[in-house]
Write a protein that holds these residues in place. Structure first.
Motif, mmCIF file in Angstrom:
data_model
loop_
_atom_site.group_PDB
_atom_site.id
_atom_site.type_symbol
_atom_site.label_atom_id
_atom_site.label_comp_id
_atom_site.label_asym_id
_atom_site.label_seq_id
_atom_site.Cartn_x
_atom_site.Cartn_y
_atom_site.Cartn_z
ATOM 1 N N SER A 36 24.568 -3.832 50.304
ATOM 2 C CA SER A 36 24.216 -5.241 50.183
ATOM 3 C C SER A 36 23.291 -5.603 51.346
ATOM 4 C CB SER A 36 25.479 -6.124 50.204
ATOM 5 O OG SER A 36 25.134 -7.493 50.149
ATOM 6 N N TRP A 37 22.004 -5.411 51.143
ATOM 7 C CA TRP A 37 21.019 -5.664 52.205
ATOM 8 C C TRP A 37 19.684 -5.984 51.529
ATOM 9 C CZ3 TRP A 37 22.457 -6.751 56.876
ATOM 10 C CH2 TRP A 37 21.533 -6.767 57.932
ATOM 11 N N PRO A 38 19.432 -7.260 51.231
ATOM 12 C CA PRO A 38 18.297 -7.654 50.390
ATOM 13 C C PRO A 38 16.928 -7.270 50.943
ATOM 14 C CG PRO A 38 19.894 -9.425 50.524
ATOM 15 C CD PRO A 38 20.318 -8.400 51.526
ATOM 16 N N LYS A 39 16.026 -7.043 49.996
ATOM 17 C CA LYS A 39 14.623 -6.784 50.285
ATOM 18 C C LYS A 39 13.766 -7.867 49.632
ATOM 19 C CE LYS A 39 13.164 -3.595 52.004
ATOM 20 N NZ LYS A 39 12.895 -3.202 53.410
ATOM 21 N N HIS A 40 12.600 -8.092 50.232
ATOM 22 C CA HIS A 40 11.606 -8.980 49.647
ATOM 23 C C HIS A 40 10.369 -8.159 49.268
ATOM 24 C CE1 HIS A 40 13.363 -12.596 52.131
ATOM 25 N NE2 HIS A 40 14.215 -12.116 51.238
ATOM 26 N N LYS A 369 10.353 -13.234 46.992
ATOM 27 C CA LYS A 369 10.227 -13.571 48.410
ATOM 28 C C LYS A 369 11.493 -14.241 48.938
ATOM 29 C CE LYS A 369 6.288 -15.626 47.352
ATOM 30 N NZ LYS A 369 4.990 -16.374 47.453
ATOM 31 N N LYS A 370 12.553 -14.240 48.119
ATOM 32 C CA LYS A 370 13.810 -14.888 48.485
ATOM 33 C C LYS A 370 14.940 -13.870 48.537
ATOM 34 C CE LYS A 370 12.708 -19.337 46.331
ATOM 35 N NZ LYS A 370 13.103 -20.320 45.279
ATOM 36 N N GLY A 371 16.058 -14.287 49.153
ATOM 37 C CA GLY A 371 17.261 -13.463 49.180
ATOM 38 C C GLY A 371 17.712 -13.146 50.580
ATOM 39 N N GLU A 372 18.901 -13.604 50.926
ATOM 40 C CA GLU A 372 19.505 -13.281 52.216
ATOM 41 C C GLU A 372 20.794 -12.528 51.960
ATOM 42 O OE1 GLU A 372 19.669 -16.696 54.738
ATOM 43 O OE2 GLU A 372 17.498 -17.009 54.667
ATOM 44 N N ILE A 373 21.627 -12.397 52.992
ATOM 45 C CA ILE A 373 22.792 -11.521 52.898
ATOM 46 C C ILE A 373 23.819 -12.032 51.888
ATOM 47 C CG2 ILE A 373 24.116 -12.604 54.751
ATOM 48 C CD1 ILE A 373 23.749 -8.810 53.998
ATOM 49 N N ASN A 374 23.872 -13.339 51.652
ATOM 50 C CA ASN A 374 24.776 -13.882 50.648
ATOM 51 C C ASN A 374 24.048 -14.053 49.313
ATOM 52 O OD1 ASN A 374 27.080 -14.141 52.343
ATOM 53 N ND2 ASN A 374 26.145 -15.954 53.282
ATOM 54 N N TYR A 381 16.093 -9.628 44.176
ATOM 55 C CA TYR A 381 17.030 -8.593 44.616
ATOM 56 C C TYR A 381 18.411 -8.856 44.036
ATOM 57 C CZ TYR A 381 20.239 -6.010 47.641
ATOM 58 O OH TYR A 381 21.256 -5.198 48.102
ATOM 59 N N TRP A 382 18.887 -10.092 44.171
ATOM 60 C CA TRP A 382 20.245 -10.409 43.749
ATOM 61 C C TRP A 382 20.377 -10.479 42.229
ATOM 62 C CZ3 TRP A 382 24.204 -9.343 46.366
ATOM 63 C CH2 TRP A 382 24.215 -9.456 47.761
ATOM 64 N N ILE A 383 19.314 -10.833 41.526
ATOM 65 C CA ILE A 383 19.372 -10.860 40.060
ATOM 66 C C ILE A 383 19.616 -9.450 39.516
ATOM 67 C CG2 ILE A 383 17.987 -11.218 37.974
ATOM 68 C CD1 ILE A 383 16.700 -13.626 39.464
ATOM 69 N N PHE A 384 18.867 -8.473 40.034
ATOM 70 C CA PHE A 384 19.070 -7.085 39.596
ATOM 71 C C PHE A 384 20.405 -6.547 40.114
ATOM 72 C CE2 PHE A 384 14.374 -7.236 39.269
ATOM 73 C CZ PHE A 384 14.242 -6.792 37.961
#
Length: 472
Positions: A36-40, A369-374, A381-384
């Protein structure tokens, strides 16, 4: 003093233009670090600096003055800059592709003579200080090599470069020494957290590059391992231990098994060749399939039908700790703007979809360009990632649904790319950006719909369910 770093654990692939079905050169890699470590995904515009252009690392005290002209380039940075940028992969405006890095390990004897440098360049800085300042893949190798020789490096790494003419693989083996090999046009290579380059021909400057004094360094310190004066970088600088037989070698074995199924070799073998010629021409789908693989068709598949000990024996290519996977495809016969395609699968490649982004785009969708640790429902990132997490909870029930979605997305992508590439001739990059981003957004929408369906289907798996026995 040997400096120990926390390495990410990636897997890479390189395919030469005569080894591919359409003449493409491809370099690709899974960026593995945390589950769990998002990328942009961003595009940096070209820029001319009036005064100084200085890079200062947030990871260590590495600092370097950069050229005043920065070329346009794409990148996949971390969600936070606290530990560094980690821009990892992208294209620049000249069609140069770079992916950094494939983490590796050097032996203690070599590091005793040339230790890693605490404040030298590391993975987190490499794309940022190299890709926007080079015009060819070879220039990229030389620029990074000169930086390593001058400032040192804090890690042992492998770095991938490509342009419309050639692909290169570069490895740093100690604090200041490195080598690079041009991948033969008719061959491929798969790499897994090991120093992999074998024999270096110091008389062949067309196909090999290396740090200036590396030959003298080897001889002076009696590091040569071959009686016939062959310089084998893997043997001299690398390591070979039990961990390789469980963690690294099996991934190389599986990649070579995919592309050379007739070759007899085992998953624990140490001396599998760095470069091979595949039994058939390889496509972009083959590159993506390898980066999405987890020993399918063998008893080692962690989600297969093998014995539990076998399923847990080896580290697969695609796993939960993948942050993003990418294939940088260069089609030399097409204009750079549409011939260079950055395929990105956010999250776990096996459960995601490789979405194409053309080099000519000027911006990326807001969701990328969005997405943080939560968790953020508006982050690509979080959608996939959400889709994968939902499937994982009841894998055997929902994996076929996910595979159907992935197949639908492949068809959708191909249909849209054919239209875009056909219509682009009389269009500009603003048009290309709009069309490309609409396709990316459509795929995100389909993954969101999929997640909603899986949530609904999952409600019946609650342990609080009760089925009445009508015979009582």
């Amino acid at each position: 003093m040997i400096i120990l770093n926390k390495y990410s654990a990636c897997t890479s692939i390189i395919i030469g233009k005569k080894a591919s079905t359409d003449g493409s050169i491809m370099i690709g890699r899974n960026e593995d670090c945390k589950s769990s470590w998002p990328k942009h995904f961003v595009v940096h515009s070209a820029k001319k600096f009036k005064k100084e252009n200085v890079f200062k690392s947030n990871d260590n005290d590495f600092k370097i003055s950069l050229p005043l002209t920065r070329y346009k380039y794409s990148a996949t940075p971390e969600w936070t800059t606290k530990y560094g940028l980690f821009e990892e992969n992208g294209f620049n405006e000249y069609g140069v592709a770079m992916s950094a890095t494939e983490s590796a390990y050097s032996n203690s004897q070599v590091l005793g003579y040339d230790p890693l440098v605490k404040d030298g360049i590391g993975e987190e800085a490499m794309v940022t200080v190299v890709l926007p300042y080079v015009k060819t893949a070879r220039d990229g190798v030389k620029r990074l090599g000169n930086i390593v020789s001058k400032y040192g490096t804090c890690e042992s790494n492998g770095v991938l470069f490509a342009d419309k003419a050639e692909a290169w693989y570069m490895e740093t083996g100690s604090g200041h020494h490195w080598v690079a090999k041009k991948i033969p046009d008719d061959s491929y290579a798969v790499i897994s957290n090991q120093l992999s380059i074998e024999n270096i021909d110091f008389n062949d400057k067309e196909n090999y590059l290396y740090s200036e004094n590396i030959y003298d360094f080897i001889n002076k310190n009696n590091l040569q391992t071959s009686e016939d004066d062959q310089f084998n970088f893997r043997n001299i600088f690398g390591i070979r231990d039990v961990d390789d037989t469980k963690y690294n070698n099996p991934r190389v074995w599986y990649g070579q098994k995919m592309f050379n199924p007739k070759i007899k070799q085992g998953p624990k073998e140490h001396n599998m060749p760095f470069v091979r010629k595949a039994e058939k021409l390889l496509s972009i789908d083959d590159a993506q399939r390898f980066l999405s693989s987890h020993f399918e068709g063998t008893k080692y598949d962690p989600v297969g039908d093998g014995e539990e000990n076998d399923k847990k024996m080896f580290r697969p290519v695609s796993l939960a700790k993948t942050q993003e996977a990418h294939v940088l495809q260069i089609q030399p016969k097409l204009p750079t703007s549409i011939g260079c395609v950055q395929w990105i699968a956010m999250g776990v490649a096996a459960e995601s979809t490789f979405v194409p982004f053309y080099q000519g785009i000027d911006d990326t969708p807001e969701q990328y360009k969005k997405g943080e640790i939560n968790y953020d429902p508006n982050s690509a990132y979080w959608i996939f990632k959400l889709a994968g997490v939902l499937v994982d909870a009841h894998y055997k029930y929902f994996i076929s649904d996910l595979e159907d979605l992935q197949k639908e997305m492949k068809i959708l992508i191909r249909q849209n790319m054919i239209k875009i590439e056909h219509q682009y001739k009389n269009k500009n990059n603003a048009w290309l950006t709009e069309k490309n981003n609409k396709l990316a957004e459509k795929i995100l929408q389909e993954y969101q719909k999929f997640a909603y369906r899986i949530i609904s289907k999952s409600t019946d798996f609650s342990p609080l369910n009760y089925k009445q026995n009508l015979d009582l």
